[in-house]
Scaffold this motif. Structure first.
Motif, PDB file in Angstrom:
ATOM      1  N   LEU A   1     103.006  32.369  62.256  1.00 34.70           N
ATOM      2  CA  LEU A   1     103.093  30.917  62.390  1.00 34.70           C
ATOM      3  C   LEU A   1     102.028  30.458  63.384  1.00 34.70           C
ATOM      4  N   ARG A   2     101.175  29.500  62.955  1.00 33.04           N
ATOM      5  CA  ARG A   2     100.068  29.030  63.792  1.00 33.04           C
ATOM      6  C   ARG A   2     100.030  27.493  63.827  1.00 33.04           C
ATOM      7  N   ILE A   3      99.344  27.002  64.868  1.00 34.95           N
ATOM      8  CA  ILE A   3      99.073  25.572  64.975  1.00 34.95           C
ATOM      9  C   ILE A   3      97.680  25.293  64.420  1.00 34.95           C
ATOM     10  N   GLY A   4      97.572  24.257  63.588  1.00 35.85           N
ATOM     11  CA  GLY A   4      96.283  23.847  63.053  1.00 35.85           C
ATOM     12  C   GLY A   4      96.152  22.338  63.065  1.00 35.85           C
ATOM     13  N   THR A   5      94.932  21.840  62.817  1.00 36.33           N
ATOM     14  CA  THR A   5      94.669  20.399  62.771  1.00 36.33           C
ATOM     15  C   THR A   5      94.156  20.025  61.390  1.00 36.33           C
ATOM     16  N   ILE A   6      94.770  19.010  60.796  1.00 38.60           N
ATOM     17  CA  ILE A   6      94.342  18.536  59.476  1.00 38.60           C
ATOM     18  C   ILE A   6      93.015  17.796  59.628  1.00 38.60           C
ATOM     19  N   THR A   7      92.000  18.276  58.912  1.00 39.38           N
ATOM     20  CA  THR A   7      90.670  17.647  58.996  1.00 39.38           C
ATOM     21  C   THR A   7      90.330  16.826  57.762  1.00 39.38           C
ATOM     22  N   ALA A   8      91.057  17.037  56.666  1.00 40.17           N
ATOM     23  CA  ALA A   8      90.826  16.259  55.450  1.00 40.17           C
ATOM     24  C   ALA A   8      92.113  16.224  54.644  1.00 40.17           C
ATOM     25  N   ALA A   9      92.311  15.123  53.906  1.00 42.03           N
ATOM     26  CA  ALA A   9      93.521  14.985  53.089  1.00 42.03           C
ATOM     27  C   ALA A   9      93.237  14.052  51.927  1.00 42.03           C
ATOM     28  N   GLU A  10      93.692  14.434  50.742  1.00 45.82           N
ATOM     29  CA  GLU A  10      93.519  13.593  49.565  1.00 45.82           C
ATOM     30  C   GLU A  10      94.613  13.907  48.554  1.00 45.82           C
ATOM     31  N   LYS A  11      94.901  12.927  47.703  1.00 40.76           N
ATOM     32  CA  LYS A  11      95.902  13.134  46.669  1.00 40.76           C
ATOM     33  C   LYS A  11      95.352  14.043  45.584  1.00 40.76           C
ATOM     34  N   VAL A  12      96.242  14.843  45.003  1.00 42.61           N
ATOM     35  CA  VAL A  12      95.864  15.689  43.874  1.00 42.61           C
ATOM     36  C   VAL A  12      95.973  14.849  42.604  1.00 42.61           C
ATOM     37  N   ALA A  13      94.919  14.804  41.846  1.00 41.43           N
ATOM     38  CA  ALA A  13      94.864  13.958  40.654  1.00 41.43           C
ATOM     39  C   ALA A  13      95.998  14.265  39.687  1.00 41.43           C
ATOM     40  N   LYS A  14      96.529  13.192  39.076  1.00 41.28           N
ATOM     41  CA  LYS A  14      97.568  13.282  38.042  1.00 41.28           C
ATOM     42  C   LYS A  14      98.878  13.876  38.564  1.00 41.28           C
ATOM     43  N   THR A  15      99.142  13.734  39.870  1.00 41.68           N
ATOM     44  CA  THR A  15     100.434  14.151  40.427  1.00 41.68           C
ATOM     45  C   THR A  15     100.938  13.034  41.342  1.00 41.68           C
ATOM     46  N   LYS A  16     102.263  13.005  41.562  1.00 42.19           N
ATOM     47  CA  LYS A  16     102.863  12.030  42.465  1.00 42.19           C
ATOM     48  C   LYS A  16     103.173  12.617  43.841  1.00 42.19           C
ATOM     49  N   LYS A  17     103.404  13.917  43.905  1.00 44.81           N
ATOM     50  CA  LYS A  17     103.921  14.510  45.129  1.00 44.81           C
ATOM     51  C   LYS A  17     102.903  15.325  45.919  1.00 44.81           C
ATOM     52  N   LEU A  18     101.789  15.710  45.301  1.00 44.81           N
ATOM     53  CA  LEU A  18     100.924  16.705  45.924  1.00 44.81           C
ATOM     54  C   LEU A  18      99.759  16.087  46.697  1.00 44.81           C
ATOM     55  N   LEU A  19      99.510  16.676  47.873  1.00 42.90           N
ATOM     56  CA  LEU A  19      98.326  16.372  48.668  1.00 42.90           C
ATOM     57  C   LEU A  19      97.517  17.648  48.860  1.00 42.90           C
ATOM     58  N   LYS A  20      96.192  17.521  48.806  1.00 39.74           N
ATOM     59  CA  LYS A  20      95.291  18.629  49.119  1.00 39.74           C
ATOM     60  C   LYS A  20      94.814  18.428  50.552  1.00 39.74           C
ATOM     61  N   LEU A  21      95.142  19.408  51.421  1.00 38.19           N
ATOM     62  CA  LEU A  21      94.845  19.313  52.843  1.00 38.19           C
ATOM     63  C   LEU A  21      93.854  20.389  53.253  1.00 38.19           C
ATOM     64  N   THR A  22      92.948  20.046  54.138  1.00 40.06           N
ATOM     65  CA  THR A  22      92.083  21.031  54.791  1.00 40.06           C
ATOM     66  C   THR A  22      92.545  21.143  56.237  1.00 40.06           C
ATOM     67  N   VAL A  23      92.875  22.369  56.663  1.00 36.44           N
ATOM     68  CA  VAL A  23      93.460  22.572  57.990  1.00 36.44           C
ATOM     69  C   VAL A  23      92.582  23.533  58.787  1.00 36.44           C
ATOM     70  N   ASP A  24      92.171  23.095  59.978  1.00 34.18           N
ATOM     71  CA  ASP A  24      91.409  23.942  60.902  1.00 34.18           C
ATOM     72  C   ASP A  24      92.394  24.792  61.680  1.00 34.18           C
ATOM     73  N   LEU A  25      92.366  26.106  61.443  1.00 36.63           N
ATOM     74  CA  LEU A  25      93.300  27.034  62.076  1.00 36.63           C
ATOM     75  C   LEU A  25      92.644  27.869  63.177  1.00 36.63           C
ATOM     76  N   GLY A  26      91.520  27.412  63.681  1.00 37.07           N
ATOM     77  CA  GLY A  26      90.845  28.133  64.751  1.00 37.07           C
ATOM     78  C   GLY A  26      90.053  29.301  64.234  1.00 37.07           C
ATOM     79  N   LEU A  27      90.703  30.189  63.485  1.00 38.98           N
ATOM     80  CA  LEU A  27      90.036  31.345  62.882  1.00 38.98           C
ATOM     81  C   LEU A  27      89.135  30.903  61.741  1.00 38.98           C
TER      82      LEU A  27
END
Length: 680
Positions: free
Chosen positions: A585-611
């Motif tokens: 389990l790690r802490i990360g920071t969301i650097t980008a976020a967008e909806k996934v096309a043709k879905t209602k519930k999904l988001l595509k996230l880019t997370v900076d996890l240090g590594l």
């Protein structure tokens, strides 16, 4: 013809200073009391209207403990709030006192001492739960345990709030103290008891034989039921440190039970406000005592307090106790603990200057003989159809037409046709008709008759049509408007007990003093040539959007209550520490976020996890705006096997908290930490 009392002592049940007051309180007790008192004053009667805050008892000490304040601070807060709410709704007390006052302590202590010295109490040792850790006896509400009826683990020592069963502390399974959490033990303690059973013969004569015909059926029926079941001695003292100390040697750590000292508050409040004449209103046979209460207080005001007064020997007894039933809200019982209420101070914040509208609706729908229901739709309908379209419309038409055709001066009264004669005949009957209904505590019917007077005016205008008549007969038009204005003038004093602000506005519009009951209904209240003030609307239409806002507020409250009562998901089976240790389990920071096309519930996230930065697909789109997530720190399960979702490779999982309604919240560190930090 019955002889009128020399004076009236009217009391309204002391509101408990443990929270604000709501529409149920106003409808059931304080509004009918105020209507009665205002009528008596208008009719020239000598009356004192007495009330105050009930400020002792266990619930107040519990609230103080929860809030980390003193009981005095609790009652100071709510005494002011309650007092101001009543003032804002024009409840016209002669005195609004409180039972934490020095005068009340003196009067209630003296009352107890007189009864004790006369041998009116039974001293009895009983067993009561004691908290050895906190070193004090526990009132029923300070004890919680498992309800033997429904299994609720947090039932109180006097009642289970889940199933409603009345309990005694010894019936609880696994009782525990709310003070320390420890299991209490039973110890002997001495208390003073009022032997109600010894007064059964007198109560049968006084109530069952003496008041069968003049007390309301709900009041008489409840009293008869109590007496027929047999009365028992009732404790008048408690082991508590908040209240009026028991004024006898050996009673240290004991106070007067709140039900004993609270009704004495009526007497102490009168003495406090009228130190030189208070005895006239409480001890003179020429005074009539009337208690206005809710049905939950019938036994205290019809049986226990009268027994106390009888035992004392110096006080008059209540002539009547016109208790009302309960007012529900949108089909559900009003509940302070569930916040299912319309609070008076909040109503005026949402409807400034419209206290009379609520007074009208609550009186028109008063729970006089059975429980009634307040709904916002009915509130809107009564305002728009009765206050605006009937009462306000008549007054406005009469005034506006007088300004239009006669420069705002009352025109001469010409020849009276049968229609005028009939209107004046009916007008003359209204004061006596309305007054008789008020004197018999039928306030809902009395208000209906006042509105019928406005209907009489509307009917008269519709039949005579002065807006057409002016074209052919100005003299006849003057007569019509003179009659209409006399009806409007009669409305002012008849309205005053019910809608005091509106009555004053009407009197100002007619440019007259409000007048009194004896002046109402005269055919010459307004002299020809009398100048009116500018016409103004007494009431305003309430739009749908305003009511919908109030309904939504209640729906939100109901949703919150349902969520609060939704059981927490049961714990899953145990896992070994080694299994848990395999999760990264790690802490990360969301650097980008967008909806996934043709879905209602999904988001595509880019997370900076240090590594490294990783792409994570998460089903949180219903609860978060993508742009608002950028820059947020989150917890991520790093070593979850990758999987492809909608053609996107997801490498990890965000940790979220799920509410009972399915909504989600981010799991975040309380302060910013370095990306890649382990969750230990």
């Amino acid at each position: 013809m019955s002889v009128l009392p020399e004076r009236y002592t009217v009391t309204a049940a002391l509101p408990y200073a443990n929270g604000p007051v709501h529409i149920g309180h106003l409808a059931g007790v304080y509004l009918p009391a105020d209507i009665y008192v205002r009528y008596l004053r208008s009719a020239g009667r000598d009356v004192k209207f007495i009330c105050g805050s009930d400020e002792h008892g266990v619930p107040i000490t519990i609230r103080a403990q929860k809030e980390g304040v003193t009981p005095q601070q609790v009652v100071d807060k709510y005494h002011a709030l309650i007092r101001d709410s009543f003032k804002d709704f024009n409840v016209s007390f002669d005195v609004y006192s409180r039972t934490s006052s020095a005068t009340h302590a003196e009067v209630s202590s003296g009352f107890f001492t007189k009864l004790n010295d006369a041998g009116q109490f039974i001293e009895q040792t009983t067993q009561q739960y004691f908290d050895e850790k906190a070193q004090q006896f526990l009132a029923d509400r300070y004890i919680v345990g498992t309800c033997p009826n429904c299994g609720n683990e947090n039932a109180y020592g006097d009642q289970c709030e889940r199933c409603g069963t009345s309990l005694s502390p010894t019936e609880l399974i696994n009782p525990r103290s709310m003070l320390s959490g420890a299991q209490p033990v039973l110890r002997d303690t001495k208390h003073w008891f009022l032997p109600l059973d010894q007064y059964e013969p007198w109560l049968r004569e006084w109530i069952i034989e003496g008041h069968k015909s003049d007390w309301k059926t709900n009041v008489y029926g409840q009293c008869k039921s109590w007496i027929d079941q047999g009365l028992h001695p009732r404790a008048v003292t408690r082991d508590l440190d908040w209240g009026v100390p028991v004024p006898v040697p050996g009673a240290e750590g004991k106070v007067l039970y709140v039900w004993f000292d609270a009704p004495i508050g009526y007497i102490s409040a009168t003495k406090e406000a009228f130190p030189h004449e208070w005895e006239l209103y409480w001890k003179d046979a020429g005074s009539k005592l009337v208690h206005f209460i809710g049905k939950d207080n019938i036994v205290f005001h019809c049986i226990i307090f009268p027994v106390m007064l009888k035992a004392h020997g110096e006080f008059i007894l209540p002539d009547n106790v016109p208790a009302n039933e309960f007012l529900n809200l949108e089909g559900d019982k009003i509940s302070t603990s569930r916040n299912w209420a319309v609070w008076l101070h909040e109503y005026l914040a949402d409807f400034p200057g419209q206290a009379d509208v609520l007074r009208y609706v609550l009186c028109a729908n008063a729970p006089e003989t059975k429980d009634n229901d307040f709904t916002w739709k009915d509130f809107q309908a009564r305002n728009n159809n009765e206050l605006v379209a009937t009462l306000g419309n008549f007054v406005n038409r009469a005034a506006v037409l007088t300004h239009k055709f006669f420069e705002g001066k009352v025109p001469e009264l010409g020849e009276l046709t049968p229609i005028e004669q009939d209107a004046f005949a009916q007008l003359s009957e209204f004061p006596a008709k309305v007054g008789e209904l008020i004197e018999n505590y039928r306030f809902r019917d009395a208000l209906a008759e006042v509105i019928n007077l406005a209907r009489l005016g509307n009917k008269y205008l519709a039949e005579t049509q002065p807006w057409h008549l002016i074209k052919t007969d100005a003299v006849r038009t003057g007569t019509v408007l003179n009659v209409s204005l006399q009806i409007a003038a009669a409305l002012a004093p008849l309205l005053e007990p019910f809608l005091p602000e509106s009555a004053q506005k009407l009197a100002a519009m007619l440019n007259i003093e409000l007048g009194n009951w004896t002046s109402a209904g005269r055919p010459d209240a307004l002299a020809a040539g009398h100048q009116l003030q500018e016409a103004a609307l007494l009431f305003a239409k309430i739009e749908d959007a305003v009511v919908e806002t109030q309904v939504q507020k209640l729906l939100d409250t109901k949703k919150e209550n349902q969520l609060a009562n939704t059981p927490v998901t049961p714990a899953k089976d145990d896992v070994s520490f080694d299994d848990f240790g395999q999760m990264d389990l790690r802490i990360g920071t969301i650097t980008a976020a967008e909806k996934v096309a043709k879905t209602k519930k999904l988001l595509k996230l880019t997370v900076d996890l240090g590594l490294e930065e990783r792409t994570i697909v998460s089903g949180i789109a219903e609860y978060f705006i993508p742009e608002a997530l950028i820059g947020q720190q989150v917890q991520v399960l790093l070593n979850l096997a990758p999987r492809e979702i909608k053609g996107i490779k997801s490498q990890g999982m965000l940790l979220m908290a799920e509410n009972a309604d399915g909504s989600l919240a981010l799991m975040q560190p309380s302060v910013p930490v370095r990306n890649g930090s382990s969750v230990a």
